[in-house]
Structure formats: structure tokens, C-alpha cells
Design a protein around this motif. Structure first.
Motif, mmCIF file in Angstrom:
data_model
loop_
_atom_site.group_PDB
_atom_site.id
_atom_site.type_symbol
_atom_site.label_atom_id
_atom_site.label_comp_id
_atom_site.label_asym_id
_atom_site.label_seq_id
_atom_site.Cartn_x
_atom_site.Cartn_y
_atom_site.Cartn_z
ATOM 1 N N THR A 1 0.832 -1.209 0.000
ATOM 2 C CA THR A 1 0.000 0.000 0.000
ATOM 3 C C THR A 1 0.862 1.253 0.000
ATOM 4 O OG1 THR A 1 -1.775 -1.136 1.182
ATOM 5 C CG2 THR A 1 -1.776 1.270 1.254
ATOM 6 N N VAL A 2 1.896 1.257 0.842
ATOM 7 C CA VAL A 2 2.803 2.415 0.928
ATOM 8 C C VAL A 2 3.536 2.611 -0.389
ATOM 9 C CG1 VAL A 2 4.875 3.325 2.036
ATOM 10 C CG2 VAL A 2 3.088 2.250 3.423
ATOM 11 N N LEU A 3 4.116 1.538 -0.909
ATOM 12 C CA LEU A 3 4.872 1.657 -2.158
ATOM 13 C C LEU A 3 3.954 1.988 -3.331
ATOM 14 C CD1 LEU A 3 7.379 -1.342 -1.828
ATOM 15 C CD2 LEU A 3 7.923 1.101 -1.720
ATOM 16 N N GLY A 4 2.717 1.458 -3.285
ATOM 17 C CA GLY A 4 1.781 1.733 -4.370
ATOM 18 C C GLY A 4 1.415 3.205 -4.466
ATOM 19 N N LYS A 5 1.293 3.829 -3.305
ATOM 20 C CA LYS A 5 0.947 5.251 -3.284
ATOM 21 C C LYS A 5 2.083 6.122 -3.802
ATOM 22 C CE LYS A 5 -2.349 5.114 0.563
ATOM 23 N NZ LYS A 5 -2.608 5.544 1.966
ATOM 24 N N HIS A 6 3.322 5.607 -3.695
ATOM 25 C CA HIS A 6 4.484 6.388 -4.122
ATOM 26 C C HIS A 6 5.177 5.735 -5.310
ATOM 27 C CE1 HIS A 6 3.756 7.568 0.071
ATOM 28 N NE2 HIS A 6 4.292 8.744 -0.269
ATOM 29 N N HIS A 7 4.422 4.911 -6.033
ATOM 30 C CA HIS A 7 5.015 4.193 -7.147
ATOM 31 C C HIS A 7 5.575 5.168 -8.178
ATOM 32 C CE1 HIS A 7 5.951 0.706 -9.438
ATOM 33 N NE2 HIS A 7 5.118 1.005 -10.445
ATOM 34 N N GLY A 8 6.863 5.025 -8.467
ATOM 35 C CA GLY A 8 7.515 5.911 -9.425
ATOM 36 C C GLY A 8 8.023 7.187 -8.799
ATOM 37 N N ALA A 9 7.757 7.355 -7.510
ATOM 38 C CA ALA A 9 8.239 8.556 -6.806
ATOM 39 C C ALA A 9 9.064 8.122 -5.612
ATOM 40 C CB ALA A 9 7.050 9.407 -6.363
ATOM 41 N N ALA A 10 9.779 9.048 -5.062
ATOM 42 C CA ALA A 10 10.654 8.739 -3.929
ATOM 43 C C ALA A 10 9.864 8.666 -2.638
ATOM 44 C CB ALA A 10 11.738 9.801 -3.812
ATOM 45 N N LEU A 11 10.318 7.766 -1.745
ATOM 46 C CA LEU A 11 9.752 7.690 -0.401
ATOM 47 C C LEU A 11 10.600 8.528 0.532
ATOM 48 C CD1 LEU A 11 8.928 3.907 0.102
ATOM 49 C CD2 LEU A 11 7.288 5.761 -0.087
ATOM 50 N N SER A 12 9.957 9.119 1.500
ATOM 51 C CA SER A 12 10.728 9.847 2.510
ATOM 52 C C SER A 12 11.483 8.837 3.347
ATOM 53 C CB SER A 12 9.791 10.670 3.392
ATOM 54 O OG SER A 12 8.990 9.802 4.180
ATOM 55 N N GLN A 13 12.538 9.286 3.982
ATOM 56 C CA GLN A 13 13.337 8.391 4.815
ATOM 57 C C GLN A 13 12.501 7.822 5.959
ATOM 58 O OE1 GLN A 13 16.831 10.146 6.528
ATOM 59 N NE2 GLN A 13 17.831 8.163 6.785
ATOM 60 N N GLU A 14 11.602 8.622 6.490
ATOM 61 C CA GLU A 14 10.758 8.181 7.596
ATOM 62 C C GLU A 14 9.829 7.047 7.160
ATOM 63 O OE1 GLU A 14 7.306 9.967 10.598
ATOM 64 O OE2 GLU A 14 8.377 11.302 9.225
ATOM 65 N N LYS A 15 9.204 7.197 6.003
ATOM 66 C CA LYS A 15 8.287 6.158 5.513
ATOM 67 C C LYS A 15 9.048 4.901 5.106
ATOM 68 C CE LYS A 15 4.450 9.084 4.020
ATOM 69 N NZ LYS A 15 3.598 9.510 2.876
ATOM 70 N N MET A 16 10.247 5.107 4.524
ATOM 71 C CA MET A 16 11.056 3.948 4.153
ATOM 72 C C MET A 16 11.482 3.166 5.390
ATOM 73 S SD MET A 16 12.329 2.151 1.719
ATOM 74 C CE MET A 16 12.406 3.175 0.249
ATOM 75 N N ALA B 1 11.010 -2.435 -8.516
ATOM 76 C CA ALA B 1 11.304 -3.869 -8.422
ATOM 77 C C ALA B 1 10.857 -4.420 -7.078
ATOM 78 C CB ALA B 1 12.799 -4.101 -8.622
ATOM 79 N N ILE B 2 11.119 -3.673 -6.022
ATOM 80 C CA ILE B 2 10.719 -4.104 -4.685
ATOM 81 C C ILE B 2 9.197 -4.181 -4.589
ATOM 82 C CG2 ILE B 2 10.621 -3.407 -2.261
ATOM 83 C CD1 ILE B 2 13.266 -4.617 -3.042
ATOM 84 N N PHE B 3 8.526 -3.187 -5.134
ATOM 85 C CA PHE B 3 7.061 -3.172 -5.115
ATOM 86 C C PHE B 3 6.494 -4.420 -5.802
ATOM 87 C CE2 PHE B 3 3.102 -2.233 -7.374
ATOM 88 C CZ PHE B 3 2.282 -1.857 -6.325
ATOM 89 N N GLY B 4 7.039 -4.749 -6.962
ATOM 90 C CA GLY B 4 6.561 -5.917 -7.709
ATOM 91 C C GLY B 4 6.771 -7.210 -6.955
ATOM 92 N N LEU B 5 7.931 -7.345 -6.327
ATOM 93 C CA LEU B 5 8.230 -8.581 -5.591
ATOM 94 C C LEU B 5 7.376 -8.705 -4.328
ATOM 95 C CD1 LEU B 5 12.127 -8.728 -5.944
ATOM 96 C CD2 LEU B 5 10.440 -10.247 -7.011
ATOM 97 N N LEU B 6 7.204 -7.597 -3.621
ATOM 98 C CA LEU B 6 6.388 -7.634 -2.405
ATOM 99 C C LEU B 6 4.925 -7.919 -2.749
ATOM 100 C CD1 LEU B 6 7.858 -4.651 -0.327
ATOM 101 C CD2 LEU B 6 8.374 -7.090 -0.131
ATOM 102 N N LYS B 7 4.453 -7.348 -3.835
ATOM 103 C CA LYS B 7 3.082 -7.617 -4.288
ATOM 104 C C LYS B 7 2.922 -9.088 -4.662
ATOM 105 C CE LYS B 7 -0.432 -5.716 -7.357
ATOM 106 N NZ LYS B 7 -0.718 -6.504 -8.508
#
Length: 244
Positions: A104-119, A171-177
Motif C-alpha cells: 500500500t505504501v509503495l503503491g501510493k508512491h510508485h515511481g516517486a521517492a519515499l521519505s526516509q521516515e516512511k522507508m 522492483a521491490i514493489f513488484g516482488l512484495l506484491k
């Protein structure tokens, strides 16, 4: 006429072993012997019947014991299988929950950077919910497992800063999904198998208990019959002893 009077003739008959013109030994055979023989035959039949009934009871009791032991063994196996399922179910639900959150987190930021806190939060969640065994179950290639393992092994204090992990996030999003979907399928399949196994066990248990109850009822009836037969046999033997 030999010159023997009526009274003298009777005396002669008695002297020769005759009573009313019938030999004494023949009179005994015609009166007492048949009852004696019938009693002996009855005793033999009752004794044989008692032995047969006793043997049948022993066989039934052996069958009951075997069925009870088999049912107890099957119950232990089913209990163990149930415990394994419950443990696996719990682990899979935990993993699915963590993976769903990450996706869910990665999907919302798919193609964009995550903040260090969220990562950092995402990595912590996955570290607590996904084990190396989980990876082996749902990721079949070594490369896929290495990518996810490397991601999970990142120390939270060294989590990538905003924008630095964007190239790999896809890549991480795809594998986790993929992992989440595999776990969901595995859980559904395991639940179906568990329900089927439980239904089959309950049906078998009901059939065995019914068989045991029927055999126990037969034993009870035969034991009553044994008691009646033994009582009749004892009475017949006493009659025979009294006759003798």
C-alpha cells in the motif's frame, strides 16, 4: 397246566426278573434311560453354546479395542495437523498484513521517492513480519530472494534518504506484491485443505463411534445370553445328578 397255582406263577416271574411280564432291566431302559440321555445331550449343547458365545464376545471386544485405539491415534494425528495449520495460518496472516501494508505504501508512491521516515517504517514492518523461510516459500528464484533479502537487511538507521531508493522501488514493489498474492493463495489453499481434512475426520469419527456402540450393544446382549445359558446348564447338570 404244570400244576402251579396263580400265586406260585407270580412268584416264579418275580424270581426270573419279570414284573407284570416285562423284564426289570427293560422297564428301566424304557422309563429312566431316555431322560438321562436327553439331559446329557442338553448339557453338551448348552456347554457348546456358552463356549461359542464367549468366543464371540472376545472377538467383539478385540474389535472394539482395535477401533478405539485406531480412533485415538487418528484423533492425535488430526490434533497435530490442526495445531500445525493454526500456527501456519497465524504466520501467514502476519506476513500478509505486513506485505499488504508495504505494498500500500509503495503503491501510493510508485515511481516517486519515499521519505526516509516512511522507508524506515516500511522496512521495520517487513522485518517483523517476513522471515527468510517466507521468502523461500513464495520466491522461487535466487535473484528475487536476494533483492528482497538485501532490502530487508537494511538497517533502519541507514534507510535510504528521499529519492535515493526510487530506482529500485519499482522492483521491490513488484516482488512484495507477488509475495502478498502468493501468501494469500497459500492461505486460501491451506484453509480449504484443513476444512476438508476436518470434515473427513469428523465423518470417520462418527462412523467409528457408531460401529463401537453397535459392537458394545452386541457384547451386552451376548453376555446376558451367556448368563442365561450358564444358569440353564447348571440346572440341567443338577437334574442329571439328582437322576443318577
Amino acid at each position: 397246566d404244570l400244576g402251579i397255582g396263580q400265586n406260585e406263577s407270580a412268584d416264579v416271574l418275580k424270581h426270573e426278573g419279570m414284573t407284570d411280564g416285562v423284564p426289570c432291566c427293560l422297564e428301566f431302559l424304557l422309563s429312566d434311560q431316555p431322560d438321562f440321555k436327553l439331559q446329557q445331550n442338553a448339557i453338551q449343547e448348552l456347554t457348546a453354546k456358552e463356549a461359542t458365545l464367549t468366543s464371540e464376545v472376545e472377538t467383539l471386544n478385540a474389535e472394539i479395542a482395535e477401533n478405539q485405539q485406531g480412533l485415538a491415534k487418528s484423533t492425535d494425528i488430526r490434533r497435530s495437523e490442526k495445531a500445525d495449520f493454526v500456527a501456519d495460518e497465524k504466520n501467514m496472516i502476519v506476513s500478509i498484513t505486513g506485505l499488504k501494508s508495504a505494498v500500500t505504501v509503495l503503491g501510493k508512491h510508485h515511481g516517486a521517492a519515499l521519505s526516509q521516515e516512511k522507508m524506515t517504517s516500511l522496512i521495520q514492518t517487513l522485518q517483523h513480519t517476513v522471515s527468510s523461510k517466507d521468502l523461500e516459500k513464495v520466491l522461487h528464484s535466487h535473484k528475487e530472494r536476494r533483492v528482497v533479502t538485501s532490502f530487508l537487511q537494511i538497517k533502519t538507521s541507514q534507510a535510504p534518504s528521499a529519492g535515493s531508493y526510487a530506482p529500485q522501488s519499482g522492483a521491490i514493489f513488484g516482488l512484495l506484491k507477488q509475495m502478498k498474492e502468493s501468501f494469500e493463495k497459500n492461505l486460501a489453499d491451506a484453509t480449504t485443505e484443513e476444512n476438508k481434512a476436518e470434515t473427513e475426520f469428523q465423518n470417520m469419527k462418527a462412523a467409528k463411534n457408531e460401529e463401537i456402540a453397535a459392537s458394545s450393544n452386541k457384547v451386552a446382549n451376548k453376555e446376558v445370553e451367556i448368563g442365561n445359558t450358564a444358569e440353564k446348564n447348571a440346572a440341567t447338570q443338577q437334574d442329571l445328578a439328582d437322576t443318577e
